[in-house]
Design a protein around this motif. Structure first.
Motif, PDB file in Angstrom:
ATOM      1  N   MET A   1      23.759  -2.928  -8.266  1.00  0.00           N
ATOM      2  CA  MET A   1      23.201  -1.778  -8.979  1.00  0.00           C
ATOM      3  C   MET A   1      22.042  -1.191  -8.171  1.00  0.00           C
ATOM      4  N   THR A   2      22.043   0.118  -8.035  1.00  0.00           N
ATOM      5  CA  THR A   2      20.994   0.782  -7.286  1.00  0.00           C
ATOM      6  C   THR A   2      19.698   0.782  -8.074  1.00  0.00           C
ATOM      7  N   GLU A   3      18.603   0.451  -7.424  1.00  0.00           N
ATOM      8  CA  GLU A   3      17.301   0.409  -8.080  1.00  0.00           C
ATOM      9  C   GLU A   3      16.867   1.820  -8.465  1.00  0.00           C
ATOM     10  N   PRO A   4      16.336   2.024  -9.685  1.00  0.00           N
ATOM     11  CA  PRO A   4      15.870   3.343 -10.093  1.00  0.00           C
ATOM     12  C   PRO A   4      14.831   3.889  -9.124  1.00  0.00           C
ATOM     13  N   ARG A   5      14.925   5.187  -8.880  1.00  0.00           N
ATOM     14  CA  ARG A   5      14.027   5.813  -7.915  1.00  0.00           C
ATOM     15  C   ARG A   5      12.561   5.667  -8.306  1.00  0.00           C
ATOM     16  N   SER A   6      12.255   5.785  -9.592  1.00  0.00           N
ATOM     17  CA  SER A   6      10.869   5.690 -10.053  1.00  0.00           C
ATOM     18  C   SER A   6      10.268   4.328  -9.731  1.00  0.00           C
ATOM     19  N   LYS A   7      11.075   3.260  -9.901  1.00  0.00           N
ATOM     20  CA  LYS A   7      10.586   1.920  -9.609  1.00  0.00           C
ATOM     21  C   LYS A   7      10.367   1.741  -8.108  1.00  0.00           C
ATOM     22  N   ARG A   8      11.303   2.281  -7.309  1.00  0.00           N
ATOM     23  CA  ARG A   8      11.171   2.179  -5.862  1.00  0.00           C
ATOM     24  C   ARG A   8       9.922   2.920  -5.383  1.00  0.00           C
ATOM     25  N   GLU A   9       9.683   4.127  -5.961  1.00  0.00           N
ATOM     26  CA  GLU A   9       8.508   4.904  -5.584  1.00  0.00           C
ATOM     27  C   GLU A   9       7.232   4.194  -6.002  1.00  0.00           C
ATOM     28  N   SER A  10       7.266   3.504  -7.156  1.00  0.00           N
ATOM     29  CA  SER A  10       6.097   2.762  -7.611  1.00  0.00           C
ATOM     30  C   SER A  10       5.759   1.637  -6.641  1.00  0.00           C
ATOM     31  N   ARG A  11       6.784   0.938  -6.177  1.00  0.00           N
ATOM     32  CA  ARG A  11       6.554  -0.138  -5.213  1.00  0.00           C
ATOM     33  C   ARG A  11       6.045   0.418  -3.889  1.00  0.00           C
ATOM     34  N   SER A  12       6.595   1.532  -3.472  1.00  0.00           N
ATOM     35  CA  SER A  12       6.135   2.176  -2.248  1.00  0.00           C
ATOM     36  C   SER A  12       4.670   2.564  -2.357  1.00  0.00           C
ATOM     37  N   ASP A  13       4.277   3.088  -3.514  1.00  0.00           N
ATOM     38  CA  ASP A  13       2.891   3.495  -3.726  1.00  0.00           C
ATOM     39  C   ASP A  13       1.969   2.290  -3.718  1.00  0.00           C
ATOM     40  N   THR A  14       2.428   1.176  -4.314  1.00  0.00           N
ATOM     41  CA  THR A  14       1.623  -0.048  -4.329  1.00  0.00           C
ATOM     42  C   THR A  14       1.397  -0.564  -2.917  1.00  0.00           C
ATOM     43  N   VAL A  15       2.464  -0.602  -2.118  1.00  0.00           N
ATOM     44  CA  VAL A  15       2.346  -1.056  -0.728  1.00  0.00           C
ATOM     45  C   VAL A  15       1.451  -0.107   0.054  1.00  0.00           C
ATOM     46  N   TYR A  16       1.634   1.192  -0.168  1.00  0.00           N
ATOM     47  CA  TYR A  16       0.835   2.197   0.531  1.00  0.00           C
ATOM     48  C   TYR A  16      -0.650   1.964   0.299  1.00  0.00           C
ATOM     49  N   LYS A  17      -1.048   1.793  -0.947  1.00  0.00           N
ATOM     50  CA  LYS A  17      -2.464   1.628  -1.263  1.00  0.00           C
ATOM     51  C   LYS A  17      -3.012   0.308  -0.739  1.00  0.00           C
ATOM     52  N   ALA A  18      -2.220  -0.763  -0.866  1.00  0.00           N
ATOM     53  CA  ALA A  18      -2.673  -2.071  -0.392  1.00  0.00           C
ATOM     54  C   ALA A  18      -2.843  -2.079   1.121  1.00  0.00           C
ATOM     55  N   LEU A  19      -1.870  -1.511   1.823  1.00  0.00           N
ATOM     56  CA  LEU A  19      -1.932  -1.491   3.278  1.00  0.00           C
ATOM     57  C   LEU A  19      -3.027  -0.541   3.750  1.00  0.00           C
ATOM     58  N   ARG A  20      -3.198   0.582   3.035  1.00  0.00           N
ATOM     59  CA  ARG A  20      -4.264   1.514   3.397  1.00  0.00           C
ATOM     60  C   ARG A  20      -5.630   0.838   3.282  1.00  0.00           C
ATOM     61  N   ASP A  21      -5.823   0.042   2.211  1.00  0.00           N
ATOM     62  CA  ASP A  21      -7.098  -0.656   2.044  1.00  0.00           C
ATOM     63  C   ASP A  21      -7.338  -1.640   3.181  1.00  0.00           C
ATOM     64  N   GLU A  22      -6.281  -2.337   3.593  1.00  0.00           N
ATOM     65  CA  GLU A  22      -6.435  -3.297   4.682  1.00  0.00           C
ATOM     66  C   GLU A  22      -6.735  -2.597   6.003  1.00  0.00           C
ATOM     67  N   LEU A  23      -6.068  -1.472   6.228  1.00  0.00           N
ATOM     68  CA  LEU A  23      -6.304  -0.714   7.459  1.00  0.00           C
ATOM     69  C   LEU A  23      -7.734  -0.196   7.511  1.00  0.00           C
ATOM     70  N   MET A  24      -8.215   0.332   6.395  1.00  0.00           N
ATOM     71  CA  MET A  24      -9.559   0.901   6.368  1.00  0.00           C
ATOM     72  C   MET A  24     -10.639  -0.160   6.300  1.00  0.00           C
ATOM     73  N   GLY A  25     -10.270  -1.360   5.887  1.00  0.00           N
ATOM     74  CA  GLY A  25     -11.236  -2.446   5.820  1.00  0.00           C
ATOM     75  C   GLY A  25     -11.352  -3.232   7.105  1.00  0.00           C
ATOM     76  N   GLY A  26     -10.553  -2.867   8.107  1.00  0.00           N
ATOM     77  CA  GLY A  26     -10.609  -3.563   9.381  1.00  0.00           C
ATOM     78  C   GLY A  26      -9.934  -4.912   9.369  1.00  0.00           C
ATOM     79  N   ALA A  27      -9.091  -5.161   8.357  1.00  0.00           N
ATOM     80  CA  ALA A  27      -8.441  -6.467   8.231  1.00  0.00           C
ATOM     81  C   ALA A  27      -7.315  -6.652   9.247  1.00  0.00           C
ATOM     82  N   LEU A  28      -6.818  -5.549   9.789  1.00  0.00           N
ATOM     83  CA  LEU A  28      -5.716  -5.613  10.741  1.00  0.00           C
ATOM     84  C   LEU A  28      -6.205  -5.210  12.127  1.00  0.00           C
ATOM     85  N   ALA A  29      -5.915  -6.028  13.100  1.00  0.00           N
ATOM     86  CA  ALA A  29      -6.351  -5.741  14.465  1.00  0.00           C
ATOM     87  C   ALA A  29      -5.576  -4.564  15.049  1.00  0.00           C
TER      88      ALA A  29
END
Length: 233
Positions: free
Chosen positions: A1-29
């Motif tokens: 079954m294909t995952e609903p688009r809204s759920k996929r976009e929600s996960r994408s947004d969660t990853v986006y914000k988490a990774l953005r915080d790590e990038l801006m916090g200097g956590a990633l070399a």
């Protein structure tokens, strides 16, 4: 079954914000390759939301493509002053051209609704977030656009795109958010009242303060990155 688009976009947004915080916090070399598979495991998602998040971060300028893949962007403080100098020149010229020609004036139909938007922010301030840079850029481009010179506005959009990754560091605390809101309203109201000399001085002070905050916080992130690399070695 294909995952609903809204759920996929929600996960994408969660990853986006988490990774953005790590990038801006200097956590990633800077030399840490941002591989989809590894990041998917890290955040407990499939590769699709990771791919979508990386695309957004690349558009933001926080991720850059090199020969071997995607890597964290790191600000170059040696060129920041030059871009801010150009930004000031463009934005102040929007006011100066109206000051120099009494037949000109800022378009109230363009600028008025933007000032109302910032008055609404004062009533209900958003939470501190790097994404607030989009709202900030809109204010400055609308202010310049209302002066009637579209070429200046397009040039400002180009400059904004170059310094956006660094400018995101300006919106991480409530005090800077509230200061920005109040300063935008004051500048906009002075322009609408045709108190252009005051508006110009307020605009200069506002941009310079942003430059100082951004340079300081970006410098802190670079220092954290150097410490992280030294620890790994």
């Amino acid at each position: 079954m294909t995952e609903p688009r809204s759920k996929r976009e929600s996960r994408s947004d969660t990853v986006y914000k988490a990774l953005r915080d790590e990038l801006m916090g200097g956590a990633l070399a800077p030399d840490e390759r941002l591989g989809e598979e590894r990041l998917a495991d890290r955040y407990g998602v499939s590769r699709t939301p990771v791919r979508e998040a990386l695309a957004r971060l690349q558009a933001d300028g926080l991720v850059e493509r090199r020969d071997t893949g995607l890597f964290p962007y790191r600000p170059r403080l040696d060129t920041l002053g030059d871009y801010y100098e150009l930004r000031i020149t463009l934005e102040v010229q929007g006011i100066a051209r109206v000051l120099d020609d009494p037949d000109l004036g800022h378009d109230r139909a363009v600028l008025g609704p933007e000032i109302d938007r910032w008055r609404a922010f004062r009533t209900a301030p958003p939470e501190p977030d790097a994404g607030f840079v989009d709202a900030d850029e809109q204010f400055h481009t609308v202010l310049l656009e209302s002066s009637g010179n579209h070429a200046l506005t397009e040039a400002l959009r180009t400059v904004n795109a170059r310094i956006r990754p660094v400018r995101m560091f300006d919106y991480l605390t409530p005090d800077r958010m509230l200061a920005t809101i109040d300063e935008h309203i004051a500048i906009g109201e002075a322009v609408l009242e045709r108190d252009l000399a005051t508006a110009r001085e307020q605009l200069l002070t506002h941009i310079d303060q942003s430059r100082r905050v951004v340079a300081d916080r970006a410098g802190q992130v670079l220092q954290l990155t150097r410490l992280a690399r030294a620890t790994k070695t």
